[in-house]
Structure formats: C-alpha cells, structure tokens
Design a protein around this motif. Structure first.
Motif, PDB file in Angstrom:
ATOM      1  N   GLU A  14      56.623  47.941  59.426  1.00 48.89           N
ATOM      2  CA  GLU A  14      57.285  49.174  59.059  1.00 48.89           C
ATOM      3  C   GLU A  14      56.197  50.081  58.414  1.00 48.89           C
ATOM      4  N   HIS A  15      55.551  49.360  57.814  1.00 45.07           N
ATOM      5  CA  HIS A  15      54.197  50.160  57.137  1.00 45.07           C
ATOM      6  C   HIS A  15      53.320  50.693  58.435  1.00 45.07           C
ATOM      7  N   GLU A  16      52.977  49.718  59.358  1.00 41.12           N
ATOM      8  CA  GLU A  16      52.085  50.076  60.569  1.00 41.12           C
ATOM      9  C   GLU A  16      52.816  51.268  61.409  1.00 41.12           C
ATOM     10  N   ARG A  17      54.301  50.822  61.540  1.00 39.93           N
ATOM     11  CA  ARG A  17      54.922  51.866  62.609  1.00 39.93           C
ATOM     12  C   ARG A  17      54.871  53.257  61.690  1.00 39.93           C
ATOM     13  N   ARG A  34      45.587  36.705  60.380  1.00 36.51           N
ATOM     14  CA  ARG A  34      45.461  37.677  61.223  1.00 36.51           C
ATOM     15  C   ARG A  34      46.623  38.339  61.199  1.00 36.51           C
ATOM     16  N   LEU A  35      47.662  37.724  61.089  1.00 37.97           N
ATOM     17  CA  LEU A  35      49.054  38.643  60.934  1.00 37.97           C
ATOM     18  C   LEU A  35      49.082  39.657  59.652  1.00 37.97           C
ATOM     19  N   GLU A  36      48.311  39.234  58.664  1.00 38.56           N
ATOM     20  CA  GLU A  36      48.241  40.195  57.672  1.00 38.56           C
ATOM     21  C   GLU A  36      47.505  41.505  57.963  1.00 38.56           C
ATOM     22  N   ILE A  37      46.353  41.192  58.973  1.00 35.83           N
ATOM     23  CA  ILE A  37      45.407  42.376  59.498  1.00 35.83           C
ATOM     24  C   ILE A  37      45.995  43.179  60.445  1.00 35.83           C
ATOM     25  N   LEU A  38      46.744  42.231  61.664  1.00 36.34           N
ATOM     26  CA  LEU A  38      47.267  42.901  62.702  1.00 36.34           C
ATOM     27  C   LEU A  38      48.699  42.158  62.968  1.00 36.34           C
ATOM     28  N   PRO A  39      49.647  42.896  62.197  1.00 37.76           N
ATOM     29  CA  PRO A  39      50.836  42.382  62.020  1.00 37.76           C
ATOM     30  C   PRO A  39      51.730  42.329  63.405  1.00 37.76           C
ATOM     31  N   TYR A  40      51.200  43.004  64.395  1.00 37.93           N
ATOM     32  CA  TYR A  40      51.925  42.981  65.712  1.00 37.93           C
ATOM     33  C   TYR A  40      51.161  41.911  66.696  1.00 37.93           C
ATOM     34  N   ALA A  41      50.350  41.340  66.158  1.00 38.92           N
ATOM     35  CA  ALA A  41      49.619  40.313  67.015  1.00 38.92           C
ATOM     36  C   ALA A  41      50.552  39.525  67.856  1.00 38.92           C
ATOM     37  N   ARG A  42      50.171  39.374  69.175  1.00 35.31           N
ATOM     38  CA  ARG A  42      50.951  38.489  69.983  1.00 35.31           C
ATOM     39  C   ARG A  42      50.135  37.004  70.089  1.00 35.31           C
ATOM     40  N   CYS A  43      49.049  36.886  69.821  1.00 32.83           N
ATOM     41  CA  CYS A  43      48.339  35.833  70.239  1.00 32.83           C
ATOM     42  C   CYS A  43      47.279  35.482  69.255  1.00 32.83           C
ATOM     43  N   CYS A  44      46.771  34.143  68.950  1.00 28.10           N
ATOM     44  CA  CYS A  44      45.961  33.979  68.035  1.00 28.10           C
ATOM     45  C   CYS A  44      44.677  34.474  68.541  1.00 28.10           C
ATOM     46  N   VAL A  45      43.428  34.104  67.795  1.00 28.43           N
ATOM     47  CA  VAL A  45      42.107  34.781  68.100  1.00 28.43           C
ATOM     48  C   VAL A  45      41.568  34.266  69.424  1.00 28.43           C
ATOM     49  N   GLY A  46      41.785  32.903  69.487  1.00 23.69           N
ATOM     50  CA  GLY A  46      41.125  31.763  70.546  1.00 23.69           C
ATOM     51  C   GLY A  46      41.600  32.459  71.906  1.00 23.69           C
ATOM     52  N   CYS A  47      42.971  32.710  71.976  1.00 30.61           N
ATOM     53  CA  CYS A  47      43.803  32.949  73.198  1.00 30.61           C
ATOM     54  C   CYS A  47      43.487  34.267  73.397  1.00 30.61           C
ATOM     55  N   GLN A  48      43.432  35.343  72.370  1.00 29.29           N
ATOM     56  CA  GLN A  48      43.067  36.658  72.833  1.00 29.29           C
ATOM     57  C   GLN A  48      41.711  36.874  73.342  1.00 29.29           C
ATOM     58  N   ARG A  49      40.462  36.174  72.851  1.00 22.81           N
ATOM     59  CA  ARG A  49      39.276  36.081  73.303  1.00 22.81           C
ATOM     60  C   ARG A  49      39.328  35.696  74.843  1.00 22.81           C
ATOM     61  N   ARG A  50      40.020  34.704  75.108  1.00 23.04           N
ATOM     62  CA  ARG A  50      40.063  34.372  76.544  1.00 23.04           C
ATOM     63  C   ARG A  50      40.801  35.372  77.436  1.00 23.04           C
ATOM     64  N   THR A  51      41.616  36.064  77.040  1.00 23.49           N
ATOM     65  CA  THR A  51      42.102  36.919  77.817  1.00 23.49           C
ATOM     66  C   THR A  51      41.520  38.466  77.938  1.00 23.49           C
ATOM     67  N   ALA A  52      40.689  38.626  76.810  1.00 26.79           N
ATOM     68  CA  ALA A  52      39.996  39.853  76.946  1.00 26.79           C
ATOM     69  C   ALA A  52      38.887  40.021  77.751  1.00 26.79           C
ATOM     70  N   ARG A  63      50.804  52.910  72.417  1.00 25.88           N
ATOM     71  CA  ARG A  63      50.759  51.678  73.046  1.00 25.88           C
ATOM     72  C   ARG A  63      50.961  50.622  71.756  1.00 25.88           C
ATOM     73  N   VAL A  64      50.212  51.039  70.527  1.00 24.34           N
ATOM     74  CA  VAL A  64      50.465  50.116  69.183  1.00 24.34           C
ATOM     75  C   VAL A  64      51.986  50.360  68.953  1.00 24.34           C
ATOM     76  N   LEU A  65      52.492  51.447  69.058  1.00 18.82           N
ATOM     77  CA  LEU A  65      53.852  51.715  68.589  1.00 18.82           C
ATOM     78  C   LEU A  65      54.635  50.767  69.370  1.00 18.82           C
ATOM     79  N   LYS A  66      54.359  50.561  70.726  1.00 15.24           N
ATOM     80  CA  LYS A  66      55.255  49.732  71.682  1.00 15.24           C
ATOM     81  C   LYS A  66      55.025  48.361  70.934  1.00 15.24           C
ATOM     82  N   GLU A  67      53.742  47.991  70.824  1.00 18.76           N
ATOM     83  CA  GLU A  67      53.520  46.687  70.068  1.00 18.76           C
ATOM     84  C   GLU A  67      54.186  46.353  69.079  1.00 18.76           C
ATOM     85  N   VAL A  68      54.290  47.431  68.149  1.00 18.11           N
ATOM     86  CA  VAL A  68      54.978  46.982  66.917  1.00 18.11           C
ATOM     87  C   VAL A  68      56.595  46.754  67.256  1.00 18.11           C
TER      88      VAL A  68
END
Length: 108
Positions: free
Chosen positions: A25-28, A90-108, A59-64
């Motif tokens: 809610e804060h992020e939104r 990670r969720l405290e920093i990026l509460p709408y994260a869909r992936c862990c850092v490792g998987c995010q790096r692999r898809t980026a 885009r961020v609002l859609k992710e939220v």
C-alpha cells in the motif's frame, strides 16, 4: 504458505500478510503521488524523459497490483521461477518482487 501469521523471531524469514499489504500500500501510494505530479506538470509534447518516467511508474503499479493478487492466492513471497521463498530482506526493499535475486539475474 509463504506468509507467517505472527512474528516470533527478531529476524523473521517471512513477512506477515499484514506487513506485506502495508508495504505494498505504501509503494502504491508513493507511486500514485509521483504519477500525479508528472501528470500535473506542464511539459512539452516531446518530453520523452517524463513520458518514460510515467510508463515506468505505471509498470510498477501493475506489479504492485499483481503482488496483492499473490497475497490473496497465497503465493506471495515465493519465487515464481524456482519456487523457493524470496528472502524477507528483498521483500522489504522491493515488496512486489516476483522472483528471488538468483532467478531475477538469470532472466535479466
């Protein structure tokens, strides 16, 4: 279930559903304020930077909103790629994260 119902340790492994909702809610709200400020700013039609910022905020609002759906269906806090828990840090920093850092790096 990826969310704890209560916090018992000083460094929890998961956010509670209530904590996750509060962070989202804060992020939104923050992103909506930024979007309104951009929309209220008079700008030249060729201002590509402002248009790019507006698109990014949308885009961020859609992710939220998708993260709120994950809370509702019980998948919030679980990596959508590997199925492992997303670290609470990670969720405290990026509460709408869909992936862990490792998987995010692999898809980026």
């Amino acid at each position: 279930m990826p969310l704890d119902t209560a916090r018992s340790e000083s460094r929890p492994e998961r956010l509670t559903a209530h904590e996750a909702r509060q962070r989202l809610e804060h992020e939104r709200n923050s992103r909506l304020l930024q979007l309104r400020a951009i929309e209220e700013t008079e700008r030249d039609a060729s201002d590509h930077l402002m248009a790019a910022q507006q698109e990014s905020l949308q885009r961020v609002l859609k992710e939220v909103e998708k993260a709120f759906e994950r809370i509702h269906d019980g998948t919030y806090g679980t990596c959508q790629d590997c199925g492992q828990p997303i670290p609470v840090e990670r969720l405290e920093i990026l509460p709408y994260a869909r992936c862990c850092v490792g998987c995010q790096r692999r898809t980026a």
